[in-house]
Enzyme design. Sequence first.
Site, PDB file in Angstrom:
ATOM      1  N   ALA A  56       0.829  -1.206   0.000  1.00 16.63           N
ATOM      2  CA  ALA A  56       0.000   0.000   0.000  1.00 16.63           C
ATOM      3  C   ALA A  56       0.864   1.258   0.000  1.00 16.63           C
ATOM      4  O   ALA A  56       1.298   1.741   1.058  1.00 16.63           O
ATOM      5  CB  ALA A  56      -0.941  -0.023   1.206  1.00 16.63           C
ATOM      6  N   GLU A 101       3.111  -0.372 -10.956  1.00 13.10           N
ATOM      7  CA  GLU A 101       4.505  -0.537 -10.489  1.00 13.10           C
ATOM      8  C   GLU A 101       5.452   0.447 -11.191  1.00 13.10           C
ATOM      9  O   GLU A 101       6.612   0.143 -11.445  1.00 13.10           O
ATOM     10  CB  GLU A 101       4.954  -1.992 -10.617  1.00 13.10           C
ATOM     11  CG  GLU A 101       4.078  -2.886  -9.738  1.00 13.10           C
ATOM     12  CD  GLU A 101       4.672  -4.219  -9.338  1.00 13.10           C
ATOM     13  OE1 GLU A 101       5.898  -4.373  -9.394  1.00 13.10           O
ATOM     14  OE2 GLU A 101       3.879  -5.096  -8.944  1.00 13.10           O
ATOM     15  N   GLY A 102       4.927   1.631 -11.488  1.00 12.42           N
ATOM     16  CA  GLY A 102       5.711   2.689 -12.113  1.00 12.42           C
ATOM     17  C   GLY A 102       5.408   2.795 -13.591  1.00 12.42           C
ATOM     18  O   GLY A 102       5.613   1.837 -14.349  1.00 12.42           O
ATOM     19  N   GLY A 149      -8.136  -9.603 -36.816  1.00 10.49           N
ATOM     20  CA  GLY A 149      -9.180  -8.804 -37.455  1.00 10.49           C
ATOM     21  C   GLY A 149     -10.392  -8.665 -36.550  1.00 10.49           C
ATOM     22  O   GLY A 149     -10.252  -8.501 -35.334  1.00 10.49           O
ATOM     23  N   PHE A 174      -6.018   1.917  -5.289  1.00  7.55           N
ATOM     24  CA  PHE A 174      -5.439   1.045  -6.325  1.00  7.55           C
ATOM     25  C   PHE A 174      -4.583  -0.071  -5.712  1.00  7.55           C
ATOM     26  O   PHE A 174      -3.539  -0.437  -6.279  1.00  7.55           O
ATOM     27  CB  PHE A 174      -4.569   1.853  -7.315  1.00  7.55           C
ATOM     28  CG  PHE A 174      -5.269   2.962  -8.053  1.00  7.55           C
ATOM     29  CD1 PHE A 174      -6.653   3.043  -8.089  1.00  7.55           C
ATOM     30  CD2 PHE A 174      -4.535   3.922  -8.741  1.00  7.55           C
ATOM     31  CE1 PHE A 174      -7.287   4.060  -8.795  1.00  7.55           C
ATOM     32  CE2 PHE A 174      -5.158   4.941  -9.446  1.00  7.55           C
ATOM     33  CZ  PHE A 174      -6.543   5.018  -9.464  1.00  7.55           C
TER      34      PHE A 174
HETATM   35  N1  COS Z   1      16.962   1.875  -4.144  1.00  6.05           N
HETATM   36  C1  COS Z   1      17.406   2.412  -2.999  1.00  6.05           C
HETATM   37  N2  COS Z   1      17.179   3.696  -2.661  1.00  6.05           N
HETATM   38  C2  COS Z   1      16.497   4.472  -3.519  1.00  6.05           C
HETATM   39  C3  COS Z   1      16.004   3.973  -4.734  1.00  6.05           C
HETATM   40  C4  COS Z   1      16.262   2.616  -5.040  1.00  6.05           C
HETATM   41  N3  COS Z   1      15.831   2.069  -6.166  1.00  6.05           N
HETATM   42  N4  COS Z   1      15.351   4.954  -5.389  1.00  6.05           N
HETATM   43  C5  COS Z   1      15.430   6.047  -4.605  1.00  6.05           C
HETATM   44  N5  COS Z   1      16.107   5.745  -3.477  1.00  6.05           N
HETATM   45  C6  COS Z   1      16.489   6.660  -2.393  1.00  6.05           C
HETATM   46  C7  COS Z   1      17.400   7.718  -2.976  1.00  6.05           C
HETATM   47  O1  COS Z   1      18.730   7.267  -2.953  1.00  6.05           O
HETATM   48  C8  COS Z   1      17.123   8.929  -2.130  1.00  6.05           C
HETATM   49  O2  COS Z   1      17.906   8.939  -0.956  1.00  6.05           O
HETATM   50  P1  COS Z   1      19.369   9.678  -0.880  1.00  6.05           P
HETATM   51  O3  COS Z   1      19.216  11.023  -1.480  1.00  6.05           O
HETATM   52  O4  COS Z   1      19.651   9.679   0.561  1.00  6.05           O
HETATM   53  O5  COS Z   1      20.291   8.804  -1.660  1.00  6.05           O
HETATM   54  C9  COS Z   1      15.672   8.749  -1.699  1.00  6.05           C
HETATM   55  O6  COS Z   1      15.335   7.370  -1.919  1.00  6.05           O
HETATM   56  C10 COS Z   1      14.758   9.632  -2.486  1.00  6.05           C
HETATM   57  O7  COS Z   1      14.889   9.284  -3.848  1.00  6.05           O
HETATM   58  P2  COS Z   1      14.554  10.269  -5.035  1.00  6.05           P
HETATM   59  O8  COS Z   1      15.212  11.582  -4.812  1.00  6.05           O
HETATM   60  O9  COS Z   1      14.872   9.552  -6.308  1.00  6.05           O
HETATM   61  O10 COS Z   1      12.973  10.459  -4.853  1.00  6.05           O
HETATM   62  P3  COS Z   1      11.908  11.136  -5.789  1.00  6.05           P
HETATM   63  O11 COS Z   1      10.871  11.755  -4.941  1.00  6.05           O
HETATM   64  O12 COS Z   1      12.572  11.977  -6.819  1.00  6.05           O
HETATM   65  O13 COS Z   1      11.157   9.880  -6.484  1.00  6.05           O
HETATM   66  C11 COS Z   1      10.767   8.161  -8.055  1.00  6.05           C
HETATM   67  C12 COS Z   1      11.754   8.910  -7.177  1.00  6.05           C
HETATM   68  C13 COS Z   1      10.071   9.028  -9.066  1.00  6.05           C
HETATM   69  C14 COS Z   1      11.643   7.152  -8.786  1.00  6.05           C
HETATM   70  C15 COS Z   1       9.728   7.423  -7.159  1.00  6.05           C
HETATM   71  O14 COS Z   1       8.837   8.352  -6.592  1.00  6.05           O
HETATM   72  C16 COS Z   1       8.934   6.376  -7.909  1.00  6.05           C
HETATM   73  O15 COS Z   1       9.418   5.257  -8.140  1.00  6.05           O
HETATM   74  N6  COS Z   1       7.696   6.709  -8.302  1.00  6.05           N
HETATM   75  C17 COS Z   1       6.799   5.731  -8.886  1.00  6.05           C
HETATM   76  C18 COS Z   1       6.078   5.003  -7.819  1.00  6.05           C
HETATM   77  C19 COS Z   1       5.467   3.762  -8.335  1.00  6.05           C
HETATM   78  O16 COS Z   1       6.079   2.943  -8.980  1.00  6.05           O
HETATM   79  N7  COS Z   1       4.207   3.597  -8.033  1.00  6.05           N
HETATM   80  C20 COS Z   1       3.491   2.441  -8.465  1.00  6.05           C
HETATM   81  C21 COS Z   1       2.558   2.023  -7.420  1.00  6.05           C
HETATM   82  S1  COS Z   1       3.228   0.985  -6.263  1.00  6.05           S
HETATM   83  S2  COS Z   1       2.768  -0.744  -7.065  1.00  6.05           S
END
Ligand code: COS
Length: 384
Positions: free
Chosen positions: A124, A367-368, A343, A156
């Site tokens: 969640a 999942e993104g 078709g 969701f």
């Molecule tokens: N593994 C380990 N740590 C991670 C990581 C990963 N894959 N991705 C991010 N982090 C850590 C970063 O290293 C950062 O910490 P530090 O600055 O101390 O290193 C922290 O988490 C924040 O990361 P970031 O700055 O990348 O965060 P953002 O808010 O910019 O978001 C995205 C990153 C966009 C990649 C994230 O919000 C995301 O994956 N969004 C999609 C969510 C999703 O998939 N939803 C689907 C529903 S769930 S099924």
Amino acid sequence: MDYEIPESLRLMQETIRRFVQKDLEPISQQVEEEDRIPEEVVQKMRDLGLFGLAIPEEYGGLNLGTLGECLVYEELTKTNAAFRSRIGTSNGIGSLGILLDGTEEQQQKYLPRIASGEWTACFALSEPEAGSDAGNIQTAAVREGDTFVLNGRKHFITNGDVADLATVLAVTDKEKRTRGGITAFAVEKGTPGFTVGTIERKMGLRGSHTCELIFDNCRLPVAQVIGGEKMIGQGFRTAMRVLDKGRLTMGACALGAAQKLLDLSVDYAKQRVQFGQPIARFQSVQNMLADMGTEIYAARQMLYHAAWLRDQGKTVIKEASMVKLFCTEMACRVADQAVQIFGGMGYMKDLPVERFYRDLRLYRIFEGTSEIQRLVIARELTRD
Ligand code: COS
């Protein structure tokens, strides 16, 4: 380079292939129409160990590794996607946080129940204001002594209605958010203040439900923080690591569906006669089949390679996103071409092609999204 799939995994793959043909495919349309998987089929999945694919043997799981898990999903998604979904969230994003970061007590308590399929786990994270921007979750957990009080609303959430345990992400420090201010909790069904809300109406993936989860002054002991006291505030990292693995396995799901659509298309093109000959003899149809087969081949190589890398203990943030992006976009192109080859029949509910077409559309979102995968890949490529 060794391209052989180990014998033990090949045997597992064949077992699942037979299970799909004998037990799942015959009821795939029934699941679509009734929007539910019969309990006796869920029990067969338990008996095969499918709820414990990713869980170590010491907790009763099969410990297949990433490649093994991908091979199983590839077979399972050659039929109605709901079957994979029923076990996938439990094996994957629902329980992985506990496997990666949980305390010994949490692992002892939850993993055997999840591995046996007695319990289902869900994940969640998503909320109305936090889809791609996962760090913007509003669900908050406020500490009162040795308890956290959880308030908020998730949506969701796949398998939310059947889950016995939810990995729930909540803000514990509004200033720090993704860097020390989000915490992952293990919340059991039946915890006062935790209820399942609306089951959402979707375009496809019938038989697998996504729901709202509601937390209304839900009190959780600190012991329910995944990883315990030292992991308070570290939940965003846990969630992202969980999603890295989830994204790889989503690639396998897309690949399985694409392969099935190619197989159906080849069979159909060979038997469908127009202008006095099978349509497989027409170059325009051959071109579509050739493109489908080529893309599937490319997708399979990258998926297996990335899964193998993860099994070697390598970090696969970039590769997992590449696999999710390419395999899911590829599968949607393949589904579109399959509808075209079939078709008018491809648009009819009498055949499974239109169901695959609808179900696959979600793969580019959950999942993104593809856009988020590109963002992650680009960040990794340009990282100093
Ligand atoms: N593994 C380990 N740590 C991670 C990581 C990963 N894959 N991705 C991010 N982090 C850590 C970063 O290293 C950062 O910490 P530090 O600055 O101390 O290193 C922290 O988490 C924040 O990361 P970031 O700055 O990348 O965060 P953002 O808010 O910019 O978001 C995205 C990153 C966009 C990649 C994230 O919000 C995301 O994956 N969004 C999609 C969510 C999703 O998939 N939803 C689907 C529903 S769930 S099924």
